[in-house]
Design a protein around this motif. Sequence first.
Motif, mmCIF file in Angstrom:
data_model
loop_
_atom_site.group_PDB
_atom_site.id
_atom_site.type_symbol
_atom_site.label_atom_id
_atom_site.label_comp_id
_atom_site.label_asym_id
_atom_site.label_seq_id
_atom_site.Cartn_x
_atom_site.Cartn_y
_atom_site.Cartn_z
ATOM 1 N N SER A 106 89.327 -9.148 -27.662
ATOM 2 C CA SER A 106 89.299 -7.863 -28.376
ATOM 3 C C SER A 106 90.577 -7.670 -29.177
ATOM 4 O O SER A 106 91.561 -8.359 -28.969
ATOM 5 C CB SER A 106 89.202 -6.695 -27.395
ATOM 6 N N GLN A 107 90.556 -6.662 -30.039
ATOM 7 C CA GLN A 107 91.744 -6.320 -30.801
ATOM 8 C C GLN A 107 92.898 -5.927 -29.893
ATOM 9 O O GLN A 107 94.051 -6.118 -30.249
ATOM 10 C CB GLN A 107 91.447 -5.169 -31.760
ATOM 11 N N ASP A 108 92.608 -5.381 -28.710
ATOM 12 C CA ASP A 108 93.676 -4.969 -27.799
ATOM 13 C C ASP A 108 94.185 -6.126 -26.946
ATOM 14 O O ASP A 108 95.028 -5.943 -26.081
ATOM 15 C CB ASP A 108 93.225 -3.808 -26.921
ATOM 16 N N GLY A 109 93.662 -7.346 -27.169
ATOM 17 C CA GLY A 109 94.140 -8.530 -26.466
ATOM 18 C C GLY A 109 93.392 -8.871 -25.192
ATOM 19 O O GLY A 109 93.673 -9.888 -24.566
ATOM 20 N N ASP A 110 92.440 -8.041 -24.778
ATOM 21 C CA ASP A 110 91.682 -8.317 -23.562
ATOM 22 C C ASP A 110 90.526 -9.270 -23.852
ATOM 23 O O ASP A 110 89.879 -9.178 -24.890
ATOM 24 C CB ASP A 110 91.123 -7.022 -22.960
ATOM 25 N N GLU A 111 90.266 -10.177 -22.882
ATOM 26 C CA GLU A 111 89.131 -11.089 -23.012
ATOM 27 C C GLU A 111 87.847 -10.351 -22.678
ATOM 28 O O GLU A 111 87.797 -9.558 -21.747
ATOM 29 C CB GLU A 111 89.297 -12.291 -22.096
ATOM 30 N N VAL A 112 86.812 -10.635 -23.467
ATOM 31 C CA VAL A 112 85.503 -10.036 -23.258
ATOM 32 C C VAL A 112 84.514 -11.192 -23.101
ATOM 33 O O VAL A 112 84.438 -12.070 -23.956
ATOM 34 C CB VAL A 112 85.098 -9.142 -24.452
ATOM 35 N N THR A 113 83.769 -11.194 -21.992
ATOM 36 C CA THR A 113 82.778 -12.236 -21.757
ATOM 37 C C THR A 113 81.412 -11.601 -21.536
ATOM 38 O O THR A 113 81.318 -10.426 -21.169
ATOM 39 C CB THR A 113 83.140 -13.093 -20.530
ATOM 40 N N GLY A 114 80.392 -12.372 -21.769
ATOM 41 C CA GLY A 114 79.038 -11.885 -21.556
ATOM 42 C C GLY A 114 78.052 -13.010 -21.794
ATOM 43 O O GLY A 114 78.430 -14.150 -22.058
ATOM 44 N N ALA A 115 76.771 -12.686 -21.697
ATOM 45 C CA ALA A 115 75.729 -13.691 -21.883
ATOM 46 C C ALA A 115 74.519 -13.072 -22.564
ATOM 47 O O ALA A 115 74.242 -11.884 -22.409
ATOM 48 C CB ALA A 115 75.316 -14.282 -20.539
ATOM 49 N N VAL A 116 73.835 -13.909 -23.318
ATOM 50 C CA VAL A 116 72.575 -13.544 -23.956
ATOM 51 C C VAL A 116 71.546 -14.553 -23.462
ATOM 52 O O VAL A 116 71.733 -15.757 -23.594
ATOM 53 C CB VAL A 116 72.686 -13.609 -25.501
ATOM 54 N N THR A 117 70.464 -14.057 -22.869
ATOM 55 C CA THR A 117 69.409 -14.924 -22.356
ATOM 56 C C THR A 117 68.232 -14.905 -23.324
ATOM 57 O O THR A 117 67.832 -13.840 -23.792
ATOM 58 C CB THR A 117 68.956 -14.437 -20.970
ATOM 59 N N PHE A 118 67.703 -16.094 -23.642
ATOM 60 C CA PHE A 118 66.544 -16.205 -24.516
ATOM 61 C C PHE A 118 65.693 -17.370 -24.039
ATOM 62 O O PHE A 118 66.120 -18.174 -23.204
ATOM 63 C CB PHE A 118 66.963 -16.373 -25.988
ATOM 64 N N THR A 119 64.461 -17.459 -24.543
ATOM 65 C CA THR A 119 63.525 -18.496 -24.113
ATOM 66 C C THR A 119 63.142 -19.376 -25.297
ATOM 67 O O THR A 119 62.911 -18.875 -26.399
ATOM 68 C CB THR A 119 62.251 -17.863 -23.519
ATOM 69 N N VAL A 120 63.071 -20.684 -25.048
ATOM 70 C CA VAL A 120 62.587 -21.645 -26.041
ATOM 71 C C VAL A 120 61.290 -22.228 -25.481
ATOM 72 O O VAL A 120 61.266 -22.712 -24.352
ATOM 73 C CB VAL A 120 63.624 -22.760 -26.306
ATOM 74 N N THR A 121 60.201 -22.145 -26.273
ATOM 75 C CA THR A 121 58.898 -22.596 -25.782
ATOM 76 C C THR A 121 58.610 -24.059 -26.059
ATOM 77 O O THR A 121 57.632 -24.601 -25.560
ATOM 78 C CB THR A 121 57.766 -21.748 -26.393
ATOM 79 N N ALA A 122 59.452 -24.724 -26.850
ATOM 80 C CA ALA A 122 59.257 -26.141 -27.156
ATOM 81 C C ALA A 122 60.380 -26.962 -26.542
ATOM 82 O O ALA A 122 61.483 -26.473 -26.337
ATOM 83 C CB ALA A 122 59.227 -26.359 -28.663
ATOM 84 N N VAL A 123 60.096 -28.217 -26.250
ATOM 85 C CA VAL A 123 61.117 -29.117 -25.732
ATOM 86 C C VAL A 123 62.152 -29.341 -26.823
ATOM 87 O O VAL A 123 61.816 -29.576 -27.978
ATOM 88 C CB VAL A 123 60.491 -30.463 -25.296
ATOM 89 N N ALA A 124 63.416 -29.248 -26.443
ATOM 90 C CA ALA A 124 64.505 -29.466 -27.395
ATOM 91 C C ALA A 124 65.086 -30.848 -27.168
ATOM 92 O O ALA A 124 65.693 -31.111 -26.139
ATOM 93 C CB ALA A 124 65.578 -28.404 -27.201
ATOM 94 N N ASN A 125 64.843 -31.745 -28.099
ATOM 95 C CA ASN A 125 65.371 -33.100 -27.997
ATOM 96 C C ASN A 125 66.477 -33.303 -29.018
ATOM 97 O O ASN A 125 66.309 -32.964 -30.186
ATOM 98 C CB ASN A 125 64.267 -34.131 -28.247
ATOM 99 N N PRO A 126 67.612 -33.850 -28.593
ATOM 100 C CA PRO A 126 68.668 -34.117 -29.565
ATOM 101 C C PRO A 126 68.243 -35.247 -30.495
ATOM 102 O O PRO A 126 67.386 -36.047 -30.146
ATOM 103 C CB PRO A 126 69.851 -34.539 -28.691
ATOM 104 N N PRO A 127 68.830 -35.323 -31.693
ATOM 105 C CA PRO A 127 68.493 -36.408 -32.599
ATOM 106 C C PRO A 127 68.842 -37.751 -31.955
ATOM 107 O O PRO A 127 69.865 -37.874 -31.283
ATOM 108 C CB PRO A 127 69.358 -36.151 -33.844
ATOM 109 N N ALA A 128 67.994 -38.718 -32.143
ATOM 110 C CA ALA A 128 68.202 -40.044 -31.557
ATOM 111 C C ALA A 128 69.353 -40.745 -32.271
ATOM 112 O O ALA A 128 69.485 -40.679 -33.474
ATOM 113 C CB ALA A 128 66.931 -40.876 -31.672
#
Length: 190
Positions: A106-128
């Motif tokens: 933050s601007q005041d120097g404090d660390e801010v942490t959190g999470a965003v949860t989402f769903t992927v309906t297809a298999v995610a494969n990295p490029p070969a």
Amino acid sequence: MSLRRLATVFLLSGLAVVVTATPAAAHAELIGSDPAKGATLAAPPQQVELTFNQPVTLGAKPVTVTGPDGTSWTVGTPSVAGPVVTAPVTASGPAGTYNLVYEVVSQDGDEVTGAVTFTVTAVANPPATTTTTTATTTEAPAATTSAAPAAARSTDDDGGLPGWVWVLGAVVALAVGVAVALRLGRAGRA
């Protein structure tokens, strides 16, 4: 009449304390993301974006994405533009629920942490990767990713005032108000 003046001075001093102390309590809050919290995506994104209510700088681990089997996505070097953090991602892993975890300052120097949860309906494969050269190229950004947040933190610092400065200012304002009230009280009696 002097009691009314004393009450006015104390009221104004109290107001000064409240007004000057408010910025010290302000931390960055996530106000939007892409992908959005709870979103269902047909395909994994190529980048993630986090929008905060004030400008931020990057934390030690600004963006990570993990999947249902513990697989981590490859996150490129994040960038900050005021309140918006953007990071390219390379998805890998099964369909399912993913957690995008963030750490910003933050601007005041404090660390801010959190999470965003989402769903992927297809298999995610990295490029070969087919050659050793490609594999080496893929590993190089990962090494620079860990160094980039520290550099971004030191160069993107906006110089915001720490909270203790605001509290000290409020105490001084209150002391001045009391001194003025006492002086006015003595002048009213004379």
